[in-house]
Design a protein around this motif. Structure first.
Motif, PDB file in Angstrom:
ATOM      1  N   TYR A 116     -22.384  21.672  -1.567  1.00 51.97           N
ATOM      2  CA  TYR A 116     -21.641  22.664  -2.343  1.00 51.97           C
ATOM      3  C   TYR A 116     -20.143  22.375  -2.253  1.00 51.97           C
ATOM      4  CZ  TYR A 116     -26.119  25.092  -1.968  1.00 51.97           C
ATOM      5  OH  TYR A 116     -27.459  25.409  -2.014  1.00 51.97           O
ATOM      6  N   PRO A 117     -19.677  21.394  -3.040  1.00 54.57           N
ATOM      7  CA  PRO A 117     -18.233  21.118  -3.063  1.00 54.57           C
ATOM      8  C   PRO A 117     -17.468  22.392  -3.400  1.00 54.57           C
ATOM      9  CG  PRO A 117     -19.450  19.441  -4.255  1.00 54.57           C
ATOM     10  CD  PRO A 117     -20.432  20.532  -3.943  1.00 54.57           C
ATOM     11  N   GLU A 118     -16.279  22.512  -2.849  1.00 54.78           N
ATOM     12  CA  GLU A 118     -15.544  23.762  -2.971  1.00 54.78           C
ATOM     13  C   GLU A 118     -15.131  24.044  -4.408  1.00 54.78           C
ATOM     14  OE1 GLU A 118     -12.397  24.557  -0.296  1.00 54.78           O
ATOM     15  OE2 GLU A 118     -13.473  23.839   1.466  1.00 54.78           O
ATOM     16  N   HIS A 119     -15.644  25.147  -4.921  1.00 59.51           N
ATOM     17  CA  HIS A 119     -15.251  25.700  -6.219  1.00 59.51           C
ATOM     18  C   HIS A 119     -15.079  27.201  -6.019  1.00 59.51           C
ATOM     19  CE1 HIS A 119     -16.181  21.940  -8.201  1.00 59.51           C
ATOM     20  NE2 HIS A 119     -17.429  21.976  -7.770  1.00 59.51           N
ATOM     21  N   GLU A 120     -14.438  27.846  -6.983  1.00 65.33           N
ATOM     22  CA  GLU A 120     -14.312  29.298  -6.875  1.00 65.33           C
ATOM     23  C   GLU A 120     -15.685  29.952  -6.937  1.00 65.33           C
ATOM     24  OE1 GLU A 120     -11.567  31.006  -9.574  1.00 65.33           O
ATOM     25  OE2 GLU A 120      -9.870  29.809  -8.874  1.00 65.33           O
ATOM     26  N   GLU A 121     -16.571  29.391  -7.778  1.00 65.49           N
ATOM     27  CA  GLU A 121     -17.931  29.891  -7.866  1.00 65.49           C
ATOM     28  C   GLU A 121     -18.885  28.721  -7.974  1.00 65.49           C
ATOM     29  OE1 GLU A 121     -19.049  33.004 -10.523  1.00 65.49           O
ATOM     30  OE2 GLU A 121     -17.051  33.901 -10.488  1.00 65.49           O
ATOM     31  N   VAL A 122     -20.044  28.840  -7.306  1.00 62.90           N
ATOM     32  CA  VAL A 122     -21.092  27.830  -7.392  1.00 62.90           C
ATOM     33  C   VAL A 122     -22.046  28.219  -8.518  1.00 62.90           C
ATOM     34  CG1 VAL A 122     -23.054  26.789  -6.186  1.00 62.90           C
ATOM     35  CG2 VAL A 122     -20.947  27.282  -4.943  1.00 62.90           C
ATOM     36  N   THR A 123     -22.418  27.267  -9.343  1.00 61.81           N
ATOM     37  CA  THR A 123     -23.411  27.528 -10.376  1.00 61.81           C
ATOM     38  C   THR A 123     -24.752  27.834  -9.721  1.00 61.81           C
ATOM     39  OG1 THR A 123     -22.286  26.029 -11.904  1.00 61.81           O
ATOM     40  CG2 THR A 123     -24.596  26.570 -12.392  1.00 61.81           C
ATOM     41  N   ILE A 124     -25.374  28.933 -10.136  1.00 62.31           N
ATOM     42  CA  ILE A 124     -26.596  29.418  -9.506  1.00 62.31           C
ATOM     43  C   ILE A 124     -27.751  29.377 -10.497  1.00 62.31           C
ATOM     44  CG2 ILE A 124     -27.713  31.410  -8.423  1.00 62.31           C
ATOM     45  CD1 ILE A 124     -25.558  30.212  -6.688  1.00 62.31           C
ATOM     46  N   VAL A 125     -28.911  28.970 -10.031  1.00 57.57           N
ATOM     47  CA  VAL A 125     -30.138  29.076 -10.818  1.00 57.57           C
ATOM     48  C   VAL A 125     -30.727  30.455 -10.557  1.00 57.57           C
ATOM     49  CG1 VAL A 125     -32.451  28.168 -11.229  1.00 57.57           C
ATOM     50  CG2 VAL A 125     -30.579  26.604 -10.657  1.00 57.57           C
ATOM     51  N   SER A 126     -30.951  31.224 -11.598  1.00 56.89           N
ATOM     52  CA  SER A 126     -31.456  32.579 -11.437  1.00 56.89           C
ATOM     53  C   SER A 126     -32.979  32.595 -11.436  1.00 56.89           C
ATOM     54  CB  SER A 126     -30.949  33.477 -12.569  1.00 56.89           C
ATOM     55  OG  SER A 126     -31.573  34.745 -12.506  1.00 56.89           O
ATOM     56  N   ALA A 127     -33.544  33.305 -10.476  1.00 58.91           N
ATOM     57  CA  ALA A 127     -34.996  33.473 -10.425  1.00 58.91           C
ATOM     58  C   ALA A 127     -35.476  34.549 -11.390  1.00 58.91           C
ATOM     59  CB  ALA A 127     -35.424  33.823  -8.997  1.00 58.91           C
ATOM     60  N   GLY A 128     -34.564  35.329 -11.971  1.00 57.48           N
ATOM     61  CA  GLY A 128     -34.940  36.365 -12.919  1.00 57.48           C
ATOM     62  C   GLY A 128     -35.669  37.523 -12.255  1.00 57.48           C
ATOM     63  N   GLU A 129     -36.338  38.324 -13.074  1.00 59.89           N
ATOM     64  CA  GLU A 129     -37.016  39.508 -12.557  1.00 59.89           C
ATOM     65  C   GLU A 129     -38.130  39.160 -11.579  1.00 59.89           C
ATOM     66  OE1 GLU A 129     -36.142  42.723 -12.889  1.00 59.89           O
ATOM     67  OE2 GLU A 129     -34.381  41.772 -13.778  1.00 59.89           O
TER      68      GLU A 129
END
Length: 299
Positions: A116-129
């Motif tokens: 996780y290289p430093e960014h303001e936000e990490v792109t996340i995969v959503s598991a959904g409902e």
């Protein structure tokens, strides 16, 4: 000797000869790869603290590929701030010894800053409902973190197959759905739950259990056995039998005990007949454990 890889660049470079050998043979419709294809690569994603359940995953991987890579990475994204990320067991020397014993060719062991290289936000995969129910109700961000790191491992390693344990049944279902939804060209294989002689499901967190807590942890498998024994009498009776086990164990605090459709994870109602999945989670002292079992409901 197991080759230890610590960076994404080194991993891709080390695996390139294998990938070149399978790109032509190994990509067919639906991501299904012929068993006879040579130089196939299998991934076993783990957080380390390896036990006999992981051995079974490694051996399953070996049945389906000529080369096996095991990842050892305690993923911070799947832990909430009040969970056990800092104290999660990390017996690296012991883990590497097991990989040597099993003849594993590669071990991917990255640092957090590599994943996780430093960014303001990490792109996340959503598991959904589907990631908000059952385990997700008690750990709301857990499955987003799991799917994110698994997707990264798939992209970094590009395996032909990846092996997961059926003990983490909801995780397995969500990974399979992600592979289908995002068109990852690989096959997901599953190994059955591996248990101790007394029925306790193998888990890296079992190392936390001491004294009376170890005996109390058997309430999970006992509750599932009680559900299975009463499954022929319907959902209500079966779940009541399982919950009664928890009621008689002072050191266990049940988070959930549910019956769901074994294929879709959809809730089932009274009158359902067929194979179902009984899932449970409980806290034994400060240790949280999960377990599951397939049961046959109805006549």
């Amino acid at each position: 000797m197991t080759r230890i890889l610590k960076t994404v660049a080194d991993t891709r470079q080390a695996l390139e000869p294998i990938r070149k050998g399978t790109k032509v043979l190994g990509r067919i419709v639906g991501g299904r790869i012929p068993v006879s294809a040579k130089h196939r690569l299998a991934l076993v994603p783990t957080m380390g603290a390896l036990h006999d359940g992981h051995r079974e995953l490694i051996r399953l991987a070996r049945e389906h590929a000529d080369n096996v890579i095991v990842s050892l990475y305690v993923n911070p994204l799947q832990f909430a701030p009040d969970e056990d990320f800092e104290k999660y067991p990390r017996p690296v020397e012991q883990d590497l010894a097991m990989l040597e014993e099993e003849g594993v060719e590669f071990c991917f062991m990255p640092a957090d800053e590599e994943m996780y290289p430093e960014h303001e936000e990490v792109t996340i995969v959503s598991a959904g409902e589907a990631g908000r129910i059952l385990e997700g109700e008690f750990r709301p961000t857990h499955f987003d973190g799991v799917l994110t790191v698994v997707a990264k491992l798939f992209n970094i390693i590009d395996p032909d197959v990846a092996c997961f344990g059926e003990k983490d049944a909801q995780q397995l279902a969500l990974v399979r759905r992600m592979v289908d939804d995002l068109d990852f060209p690989l096959e997901i294989l599953a190994a059955p739950v591996v248990r101790e002689a007394d029925g306790l499901a193998r888990s890296s967190r079992n190392t936390y259990l001491q004294g009376e807590d170890r005996a109390a942890a058997l309430s999970l498998s006992k509750a599932l056995s009680a559900v299975e024994a009463k499954a022929g009498e319907g959902v209500t009776v079966a779940l009541a039998a399982g919950k009664e086990i928890y009621e008689h164990e002072a050191l266990a605090s049940m988070d959930y005990l549910e019956l769901v459709d074994a294929a879709s994870f959809a809730p089932i109602s009274e009158g359902f007949q067929g194979e179902a999945l009984a899932l449970t989670a409980a806290r034994i002292g400060t240790t949280r454990l999960i377990d599951n079992r397939r049961v046959q409901l109805g006549a």
